[in-house]
Write a protein that holds these residues in place. Structure first.
Motif, PDB file in Angstrom:
ATOM      1  N   THR A   8      -3.252 -10.138   0.528  1.00  0.00           N
ATOM      2  CA  THR A   8      -2.504  -9.154   0.353  1.00  0.00           C
ATOM      3  C   THR A   8      -1.765  -7.739   0.324  1.00  0.00           C
ATOM      4  O   THR A   8      -3.444  -7.530   0.862  1.00  0.00           O
ATOM      5  CB  THR A   8      -2.711  -8.622  -0.970  1.00  0.00           C
ATOM      6  OG1 THR A   8      -3.265 -10.712  -1.915  1.00  0.00           O
ATOM      7  CG2 THR A   8      -1.775  -7.933  -2.059  1.00  0.00           C
ATOM      8  N   ALA A   9      -0.857  -7.700   0.950  1.00  0.00           N
ATOM      9  CA  ALA A   9      -1.203  -6.269   1.341  1.00  0.00           C
ATOM     10  C   ALA A   9       0.447  -5.334   0.387  1.00  0.00           C
ATOM     11  O   ALA A   9       1.326  -5.930  -0.283  1.00  0.00           O
ATOM     12  CB  ALA A   9       0.077  -6.434   2.641  1.00  0.00           C
ATOM     13  N   THR A  10      -0.064  -3.969   0.131  1.00  0.00           N
ATOM     14  CA  THR A  10       0.842  -3.647  -0.081  1.00  0.00           C
ATOM     15  C   THR A  10       1.650  -2.109   0.703  1.00  0.00           C
ATOM     16  O   THR A  10       0.140  -1.288   1.366  1.00  0.00           O
ATOM     17  CB  THR A  10      -0.299  -2.008  -0.711  1.00  0.00           C
ATOM     18  OG1 THR A  10      -0.921  -3.246  -2.786  1.00  0.00           O
ATOM     19  CG2 THR A  10       1.030  -1.293  -2.252  1.00  0.00           C
ATOM     20  N   THR A  84      -3.670  -0.369   1.372  1.00  0.00           N
ATOM     21  CA  THR A  84      -4.501  -1.659   1.778  1.00  0.00           C
ATOM     22  C   THR A  84      -5.500  -1.801   3.017  1.00  0.00           C
ATOM     23  O   THR A  84      -6.623  -2.214   2.506  1.00  0.00           O
ATOM     24  CB  THR A  84      -3.604  -3.120   1.405  1.00  0.00           C
ATOM     25  OG1 THR A  84      -2.847  -3.434   2.548  1.00  0.00           O
ATOM     26  CG2 THR A  84      -3.620  -3.366   0.033  1.00  0.00           C
ATOM     27  N   MET A  85      -5.335  -1.394   3.716  1.00  0.00           N
ATOM     28  CA  MET A  85      -5.615  -1.239   5.460  1.00  0.00           C
ATOM     29  C   MET A  85      -5.988   0.203   5.794  1.00  0.00           C
ATOM     30  O   MET A  85      -7.294  -0.102   6.344  1.00  0.00           O
ATOM     31  CB  MET A  85      -5.007  -2.114   6.525  1.00  0.00           C
ATOM     32  CG  MET A  85      -5.091  -3.167   6.335  1.00  0.00           C
ATOM     33  SD  MET A  85      -6.472  -4.636   5.922  1.00  0.00           S
ATOM     34  CE  MET A  85      -6.914  -4.087   7.476  1.00  0.00           C
ATOM     35  N   GLU A  86      -5.552   1.189   4.922  1.00  0.00           N
ATOM     36  CA  GLU A  86      -5.631   2.678   5.667  1.00  0.00           C
ATOM     37  C   GLU A  86      -6.645   3.265   4.991  1.00  0.00           C
ATOM     38  O   GLU A  86      -6.955   4.335   4.739  1.00  0.00           O
ATOM     39  CB  GLU A  86      -4.699   3.251   5.398  1.00  0.00           C
ATOM     40  CG  GLU A  86      -3.595   2.576   7.151  1.00  0.00           C
ATOM     41  CD  GLU A  86      -1.713   2.896   6.300  1.00  0.00           C
ATOM     42  OE1 GLU A  86      -2.388   4.537   5.392  1.00  0.00           O
ATOM     43  OE2 GLU A  86      -1.104   2.791   7.149  1.00  0.00           O
ATOM     44  N   ALA A 161       1.649   2.512  -5.609  1.00  0.00           N
ATOM     45  CA  ALA A 161       0.512   2.708  -4.870  1.00  0.00           C
ATOM     46  C   ALA A 161       0.227   4.016  -4.055  1.00  0.00           C
ATOM     47  O   ALA A 161       1.383   4.399  -3.511  1.00  0.00           O
ATOM     48  CB  ALA A 161       0.444   1.506  -3.768  1.00  0.00           C
ATOM     49  N   ILE A 162      -0.515   5.500  -4.375  1.00  0.00           N
ATOM     50  CA  ILE A 162      -0.826   5.882  -3.574  1.00  0.00           C
ATOM     51  C   ILE A 162      -1.976   6.260  -2.641  1.00  0.00           C
ATOM     52  O   ILE A 162      -2.968   5.512  -3.724  1.00  0.00           O
ATOM     53  CB  ILE A 162      -0.091   7.536  -4.445  1.00  0.00           C
ATOM     54  CG1 ILE A 162      -0.408   8.775  -3.571  1.00  0.00           C
ATOM     55  CG2 ILE A 162      -1.926   7.527  -5.581  1.00  0.00           C
ATOM     56  CD1 ILE A 162       0.630  10.179  -4.112  1.00  0.00           C
ATOM     57  N   ALA A 163      -2.116   6.957  -2.211  1.00  0.00           N
ATOM     58  CA  ALA A 163      -3.414   6.613  -0.558  1.00  0.00           C
ATOM     59  C   ALA A 163      -4.443   8.118  -1.912  1.00  0.00           C
ATOM     60  O   ALA A 163      -3.406   8.785  -2.398  1.00  0.00           O
ATOM     61  CB  ALA A 163      -3.605   7.325   0.218  1.00  0.00           C
TER      62      ALA A 163
END
Length: 171
Positions: A8-10, A84-86, A161-163
């Motif tokens: 799953t990717a956001t 999701t990857m960062e 979503a937020i980092a």
């Protein structure tokens, strides 16, 4: 999509706030048969020139990389980030949940709502509407517990979503 090689990717996308941009983004997904699990969009600056689209999707690593590359090529797109990857990020949804019941079911619904930090925003002698924020799993769990107590309707915003930390879309 299902399978052991999917994830799953956001994905957060910063775009020009203009007519037709959302249609182009959705068209990219539908034209290639990619699924959108959740989609939210809203202006993100005072001047209203930019909007942020948050898309939750799933696929193989190759499919997600294709999605990001194709999004990045759309003309009104400024930035594309796979949160999701960062690194660490926060994801939340808002849900309104209607539960209809009497007697012990009402008491139990209120007890569970308190445990999940859901807030009563409407009440009648036969129903409650709860407001709840949290990740998708929390909202799913609450709804699952409300089902035998008289769950009638659920309205959800989709993920935003937020980092975490100092990272941002602007840098």
């Amino acid at each position: 999509m299902s399978g052991t090689n999917t994830r799953t990717a956001t994905i957060a996308v910063l775009v020009e706030n203009e007519a037709g941009v959302l249609a182009r983004v959705i068209g990219l997904f539908s034209g290639r048969g990619y699924n959108i699990d959740s989609l939210t969009v809203a202006p993100v600056e005072e001047e209203g020139r930019l909007s942020r689209i948050t898309i939750v999707t799933s696929g193989t690593e190759m499919v997600i990389e294709q999605i990001k590359a194709q999004l990045d090529r759309l003309v009104p797109v400024h930035r594309v980030h796979d949160l999701t990857m960062e690194g660490p990020h926060l994801t939340r949804e808002l849900a309104l949940i209607k539960v209809v019941g009497r007697g012990e079911h009402r008491v139990e619904a209120l007890r569970l709502a308190d445990a999940f930090r859901a807030r009563v925003v409407d009440a009648t002698t036969e129903s409650f509407v709860f407001e709840m924020t949290g990740n998708a799993e929390k909202i799913d769990a609450f709804c699952g517990l409300m089902r035998p107590l008289g769950l009638k309707e659920v309205c959800r915003t989709g993920a935003v979503a937020i980092a975490r930390g100092p990272r941002s879309m602007e840098r």
